[in-house]
Design a protein around this motif. Sequence first.
Motif, short mmCIF file in Angstrom:
data_model
loop_
_atom_site.label_atom_id
_atom_site.label_comp_id
_atom_site.label_asym_id
_atom_site.label_seq_id
_atom_site.Cartn_x
_atom_site.Cartn_y
_atom_site.Cartn_z
N TRP A 23 -11.47 -7.17 3.55
CA TRP A 23 -10.06 -7.46 3.81
C TRP A 23 -9.71 -8.77 3.11
CZ3 TRP A 23 -13.65 -5.79 7.21
CH2 TRP A 23 -13.39 -4.64 7.97
N PHE A 24 -8.61 -8.80 2.37
CA PHE A 24 -8.20 -10.03 1.68
C PHE A 24 -6.69 -10.19 1.77
CE2 PHE A 24 -12.40 -9.95 -0.20
CZ PHE A 24 -12.70 -11.30 -0.36
N GLU A 25 -6.26 -11.46 1.82
CA GLU A 25 -4.84 -11.79 1.80
C GLU A 25 -4.61 -12.86 0.74
OE1 GLU A 25 -3.29 -13.01 5.55
OE2 GLU A 25 -4.37 -11.46 6.68
N THR A 26 -3.62 -12.64 -0.13
CA THR A 26 -3.18 -13.64 -1.09
C THR A 26 -1.66 -13.56 -1.14
OG1 THR A 26 -3.37 -12.08 -2.93
CG2 THR A 26 -5.25 -13.51 -2.54
N GLY A 27 -0.98 -14.60 -0.65
CA GLY A 27 0.48 -14.56 -0.61
C GLY A 27 0.96 -13.39 0.22
N GLU A 28 1.71 -12.50 -0.39
CA GLU A 28 2.25 -11.35 0.33
C GLU A 28 1.37 -10.11 0.20
OE1 GLU A 28 6.05 -10.89 -1.42
OE2 GLU A 28 6.59 -12.96 -1.03
N ARG A 29 0.28 -10.20 -0.54
CA ARG A 29 -0.57 -9.04 -0.76
C ARG A 29 -1.72 -9.02 0.24
NH1 ARG A 29 -1.13 -9.12 -7.39
NH2 ARG A 29 1.07 -8.70 -7.85
N ARG A 30 -1.90 -7.86 0.86
CA ARG A 30 -2.99 -7.66 1.80
C ARG A 30 -3.67 -6.34 1.46
NH1 ARG A 30 1.00 -10.33 4.29
NH2 ARG A 30 0.48 -12.02 5.74
N ILE A 31 -4.99 -6.37 1.38
CA ILE A 31 -5.70 -5.12 1.10
C ILE A 31 -6.81 -4.92 2.13
CG2 ILE A 31 -5.23 -5.17 -1.38
CD1 ILE A 31 -8.15 -6.12 -1.78
N HIS A 32 -7.12 -3.67 2.35
CA HIS A 32 -8.28 -3.26 3.13
C HIS A 32 -9.08 -2.33 2.23
CE1 HIS A 32 -10.00 -0.94 6.85
NE2 HIS A 32 -10.93 -1.62 6.20
N ALA A 33 -10.20 -2.81 1.71
CA ALA A 33 -10.97 -2.06 0.72
C ALA A 33 -12.14 -1.35 1.39
CB ALA A 33 -11.48 -3.01 -0.36
N ARG A 34 -12.39 -0.12 0.93
CA ARG A 34 -13.47 0.70 1.44
C ARG A 34 -14.39 1.13 0.30
NH1 ARG A 34 -8.76 1.87 4.21
NH2 ARG A 34 -8.87 1.80 6.49
N PRO A 35 -15.48 1.84 0.61
CA PRO A 35 -16.42 2.23 -0.46
C PRO A 35 -15.72 2.91 -1.64
CG PRO A 35 -17.40 2.67 1.67
CD PRO A 35 -15.99 2.22 1.94
N GLY A 36 -16.12 2.49 -2.84
CA GLY A 36 -15.52 3.00 -4.06
C GLY A 36 -14.42 2.12 -4.62
N ALA A 37 -13.93 1.16 -3.82
CA ALA A 37 -12.82 0.31 -4.25
C ALA A 37 -13.28 -0.69 -5.31
CB ALA A 37 -12.23 -0.43 -3.06
N ILE A 38 -12.34 -1.06 -6.17
CA ILE A 38 -12.57 -2.12 -7.14
C ILE A 38 -11.31 -2.99 -7.16
CG2 ILE A 38 -11.81 -0.67 -9.08
CD1 ILE A 38 -13.92 -2.16 -10.80
N PHE A 39 -11.50 -4.31 -7.08
CA PHE A 39 -10.35 -5.21 -7.03
C PHE A 39 -10.78 -6.61 -7.47
CE2 PHE A 39 -12.36 -5.24 -2.89
CZ PHE A 39 -12.38 -6.58 -2.50
N LEU A 40 -9.78 -7.42 -7.82
CA LEU A 40 -9.98 -8.79 -8.29
C LEU A 40 -9.41 -9.78 -7.29
CD1 LEU A 40 -8.73 -8.00 -11.86
CD2 LEU A 40 -10.90 -9.21 -11.51
N ILE A 41 -10.08 -10.92 -7.17
CA ILE A 41 -9.56 -12.04 -6.39
C ILE A 41 -9.60 -13.28 -7.29
CG2 ILE A 41 -9.95 -13.60 -4.43
CD1 ILE A 41 -8.91 -10.92 -3.55
N SER A 42 -8.45 -13.93 -7.47
CA SER A 42 -8.41 -15.17 -8.25
C SER A 42 -8.83 -16.33 -7.36
CB SER A 42 -7.00 -15.42 -8.79
OG SER A 42 -6.93 -16.71 -9.37
N LEU A 43 -9.84 -17.07 -7.78
CA LEU A 43 -10.32 -18.21 -6.99
C LEU A 43 -9.38 -19.40 -7.09
CD1 LEU A 43 -14.17 -18.02 -7.63
CD2 LEU A 43 -12.75 -16.80 -5.98
N ASP A 44 -8.37 -19.31 -7.96
CA ASP A 44 -7.38 -20.38 -8.07
C ASP A 44 -6.19 -20.14 -7.14
OD1 ASP A 44 -6.61 -22.82 -9.34
OD2 ASP A 44 -5.12 -21.72 -10.50
N ASP A 45 -6.13 -18.96 -6.52
CA ASP A 45 -5.06 -18.65 -5.57
C ASP A 45 -5.40 -19.17 -4.19
OD1 ASP A 45 -3.46 -17.36 -7.35
OD2 ASP A 45 -4.06 -15.34 -6.78
#
Length: 341
Positions: A119-141
């Motif tokens: 589970w990740f939150e950045t600003g207004e974006r919230r995701i719940h990732a499950r097996p098979g998911a691929i996503f990026l997180i900016s460490l500067d955010d």
Amino acid sequence: MTNSAPAAAIDRAPLPREPRNIGDITPAPPQVLSTLPYDRSEHFSVWKARISSLSDVGLPDGKSLAEGFEVEYMNCNMAEVVFNSGYFGTQTFKCLPRRLRRPAINHWFLFHMRSGEAWFETGERRIHARPGAIFLISLDDDFRGRIRDYDGQLLILPREAFAAAVGDGLDRLSNILLSGSLIELLCDYLRDLETRVVRMSPDELGVAGRATVEMIATCVRPSLDRLEQTGASLESALSRRARIHIQKHLHELDLTPEHLANQLGISRSKLYRAFEDVGGVTGYIQRQRLHAAHAELASNTDKQVQEIAYRYGFNFASDFARAFRREFGYSPREARNRQRR
């Protein structure tokens, strides 16, 4: 643990601290890093020290240090990227304080999940990732998140490696579940790469690292194009919603950008972007009030100018008169006199 990294072919090693200048390291054969060689009570502090230059990590509520903290993964520096694959125990993430962020640690995390949840939150974006998911997180955010029993790949991508290929494109894709045929191709590529890095020489790892940068950049471009198209459409819809709200509430003294953003359920930065083409939201609100006041001055000769000025958010007639003249080129009284004539 379900780690599919080829641990049998690599010696297990204790965890060193993550180097700060990740993209500057000479490629080297992979090794398996683990908290297991340490005393159970030290597991988490060892892991925290390892990742402290990239992110602030914590234990979930109710988790005790005495229970131990299992992390075991293959780590391979490929110069352009750092390739990790394995098991990472349940933990929380949040961005480092701004005073600790430096250009040398300006990176993204690329998650590719085999099992577990995130589970990740950045600003207004919230995701719940499950097996098979691929996503990026900016460490500067400014971000926060958590993973639970995460098994999969975790790539560390230095910003400078992608500057020429996609510019700031990865920032715009931060915290979005990526999809599409090319993303599926990227997943296949990463799975295949994991089985091959153990047999590569340092020179081959450097070449593979550069190829991986190009592969990631190529496969995310369609997602970036879709995001830009969707963003333009959403921004247009947001602008319409905001303008309708402004028109309905011109008489309210608390009609400010902050209040408007709260009423629409969006961030102030998104609201400001929606009004960039008309000189900003504050200016737009004032112009709409001035035009409404002009119409009222022309149609209602009984009300005093001060009364109309206050009705449209101006506490002083002098402020109203100056703003009115800047907008129309003549004073409120002249506008009324013109209508009478």
